[in-house]
Design a protein around this motif. Structure first.
Motif, PDB file in Angstrom:
ATOM      1  N   ILE A 118      65.431  39.479 -16.975  1.00 53.06           N
ATOM      2  CA  ILE A 118      65.802  39.051 -18.327  1.00 53.06           C
ATOM      3  C   ILE A 118      66.407  40.233 -19.077  1.00 53.06           C
ATOM      4  O   ILE A 118      65.797  41.307 -19.165  1.00 53.06           O
ATOM      5  N   GLN A 157      70.531  40.373 -24.096  1.00 53.89           N
ATOM      6  CA  GLN A 157      71.389  39.325 -24.649  1.00 53.89           C
ATOM      7  C   GLN A 157      70.824  37.921 -24.396  1.00 53.89           C
ATOM      8  O   GLN A 157      71.145  36.979 -25.106  1.00 53.89           O
ATOM      9  N   ASP A 158      69.943  37.793 -23.381  1.00 50.43           N
ATOM     10  CA  ASP A 158      69.344  36.487 -23.084  1.00 50.43           C
ATOM     11  C   ASP A 158      68.387  36.038 -24.185  1.00 50.43           C
ATOM     12  O   ASP A 158      68.174  34.829 -24.373  1.00 50.43           O
ATOM     13  N   THR A 159      67.802  36.981 -24.882  1.00 55.41           N
ATOM     14  CA  THR A 159      66.793  36.649 -25.889  1.00 55.41           C
ATOM     15  C   THR A 159      67.254  36.989 -27.308  1.00 55.41           C
ATOM     16  O   THR A 159      66.440  36.992 -28.235  1.00 55.41           O
ATOM     17  N   TRP A 189      70.047  32.886 -28.177  1.00 55.30           N
ATOM     18  CA  TRP A 189      68.967  32.107 -27.564  1.00 55.30           C
ATOM     19  C   TRP A 189      68.692  30.843 -28.353  1.00 55.30           C
ATOM     20  O   TRP A 189      68.645  30.851 -29.578  1.00 55.30           O
ATOM     21  N   LEU A 243      63.403  31.486 -19.111  1.00 59.39           N
ATOM     22  CA  LEU A 243      64.632  32.225 -18.829  1.00 59.39           C
ATOM     23  C   LEU A 243      64.521  33.038 -17.544  1.00 59.39           C
ATOM     24  O   LEU A 243      65.537  33.516 -17.018  1.00 59.39           O
ATOM     25  N   ARG A 303      64.668  34.360 -14.052  1.00 59.37           N
ATOM     26  CA  ARG A 303      65.675  33.970 -13.069  1.00 59.37           C
ATOM     27  C   ARG A 303      65.126  33.791 -11.658  1.00 59.37           C
ATOM     28  O   ARG A 303      65.729  33.110 -10.835  1.00 59.37           O
ATOM     29  N   TRP A 315      59.109  33.654 -22.199  1.00 59.06           N
ATOM     30  CA  TRP A 315      60.563  33.537 -22.345  1.00 59.06           C
ATOM     31  C   TRP A 315      61.022  32.078 -22.211  1.00 59.06           C
ATOM     32  O   TRP A 315      61.946  31.745 -21.455  1.00 59.06           O
ATOM     33  N   SER A 336      62.694  28.587 -22.453  1.00 55.55           N
ATOM     34  CA  SER A 336      64.055  28.166 -22.787  1.00 55.55           C
ATOM     35  C   SER A 336      64.179  26.656 -22.968  1.00 55.55           C
ATOM     36  O   SER A 336      65.073  26.183 -23.670  1.00 55.55           O
TER      37      SER A 336
END
Length: 423
Positions: free
Chosen positions: A281, A284-286, A290, A359, A361, A414, A416
């Motif tokens: 993670i 920019q993902d959080t 988001w 989130l 992966r 996290w 999503s």
């Protein structure tokens, strides 16, 4: 002078010379293991039930369990420390029993080398059960200790390996107890406790092959031997129990998992198994982009963290407890109730279960299913804060699940997406 027979292998009667070995010592150690292993088996099955493996294939790591899942039930949310207690007992007792297990194996090791290997069909079946018993015990304890330390050196997933291994081991254990318990009771009744503890001399031979044919001079009493085993167990208890209980023992919990990230200090200064970096993670993902996706009969609703903060927020004091045996004390979480988010998705009354997606992966439990009773509990939150501050990235920022009495892996970080009603 008569010549002393030459001892060449462990199969020779004169190879094993300790005067302490005998049915009494083996029986005492066996009684301790009877209680301890039974507790381990029960708490292990309860831990498996807590994952709700009948709820959704997402949670079920042993889909071919068949009849072995006969006992499964809906895991409750009360008391909120239930899983913490269960798994703390499972891991702490398991590690504390290691010296007892090793002493028991030492006490019966001459029988493993008895020749011929099988004198009859019944004897052959008994030897096979012993191999399953000893092999199963070593497998369960070794994989359990490795899992506690987050060292996954064994092939395959820990969950099915430990689950199926437990059934094989306990089946052999139950058969062994059924065969040996009458003898254990007889031995402990016939041989006095105080006299046998203090007497270093060999026990009377009884045909079991445990009493040394040519014993060496005693160097310790049975009381001393059992005292050393007890001291080893006490040392492991002191260095393990603190990962579950609060207080001074927290500082002595050397066996607590050390493979996770450093939690630091302050409001987020409690155990971390998976860091944001470890599961891929990135910042920019959080960040501002988001969005939490809530799906249900009304379609999809997308909420930013700011949108969530404008909803009615609630607080709950809940621990995190993981399969490795560690747990936190109650942390103060604040966020949006899951049942309120279910209402946004179209379930204003009687909210159903929910599929939670992260989130994250890669790795296990990036998706997890929660039952309807978990969603309905007013303490079940999509947490945004912990102990008065925003979640840290490693504790699940921008939002994470926190549910009472649930295993830590079901408290997804996290988050999503939340999909209500389709499990």
């Amino acid at each position: 002078m008569p010549r002393t027979p030459r001892v060449t292998s462990p199969a020779d009667p004169g190879f094993w010379r300790s005067p302490l070995r005998g049915p009494w010592l083996t029986s005492v150690l066996g009684v301790v293991l009877l209680v301890g292993v039974t507790l381990l088996f029960v708490t292990g099955l309860l831990s498996y039930a807590a994952y709700n493996p009948n709820l959704s294939p997402v949670n079920d790591k042993t889909p071919d369990k068949g009849l072995l899942g006969f006992y499964l039930f809906d895991w409750p949310t009360d008391p909120h420390w239930l899983y913490r207690l269960n798994q703390g007992l499972h891991v702490t007792v398991g590690i504390t029993l290691i010296p007892v297990l090793l002493a028991k194996l030492w006490s019966v090791i001459p029988k493993l080398f008895t020749l011929p290997p099988a004198r009859s069909v019944g004897h052959a079946l008994e030897r096979v059960s012993l191999l399953l018993l000893v092999g199963g015990a070593l497998f369960e304890f070794i994989t359990g200790v490795l899992n506690v330390q987050l060292e996954y050196l064994f092939p395959g997933s820990f969950y099915p390996l430990h689950f199926y291994g437990a059934w094989v081991f306990f089946g052999a254990f139950a058969a062994h107890v059924a065969l040996r318990l009458p003898q254990v009771v007889r031995v402990l009744r016939e041989q006095g406790w105080r006299e046998r503890l203090r007497d270093p001399r060999p026990e009377p031979a009884d045909g079991e092959g445990l009493v040394a044919a040519g014993p060496a001079e005693p160097t310790v009493t049975r009381r001393g031997a059992l005292g050393m085993v007890g001291a080893g167990s006490a040392l492991l208890f002191v260095t393990t129990a603190g990962q579950t209980v609060d207080g001074p023992l927290r500082r002595t919990a050397l066996f607590a998992p050390h493979g996770g990230g450093d939690p630091g200090s302050g409001p987020g200064g409690f155990q971390i198994n998976k860091t944001a970096a470890k599961v891929g993670i990135e910042r920019q993902d959080t960040g501002e982009r988001w969005r939490l996706v809530i799906a249900g009969p009304r379609g999809e609703v997308k909420l930013s963290r700011g949108d969530l903060l404008r909803l009615e927020l609630h607080s709950a004091a809940l621990p995190i407890a993981c399969v490795e045996g560690w747990s936190t004390s109650d942390q103060w979480w604040r966020g949006v109730r899951l049942r309120d988010l279910a209402a946004l998705a179209g379930f204003a009354e009687d909210p159903p279960g929910v599929l939670v997606e992260s989130l994250q992966r890669h790795g296990a439990f990036r998706k997890a299913a929660l039952r309807d009773n978990q969603v309905r509990d007013p303490r079940s939150l999509l947490a945004l804060h912990v102990n008065g501050e925003d979640l840290s990235p490693d504790h699940g920022y921008p939002a994470r699940i926190i549910v009472p009495a649930a295993p830590g892996v079901l408290n997804t970080k996290w988050v999503s997406r939340l999909t209500f009603g389709e499990l």
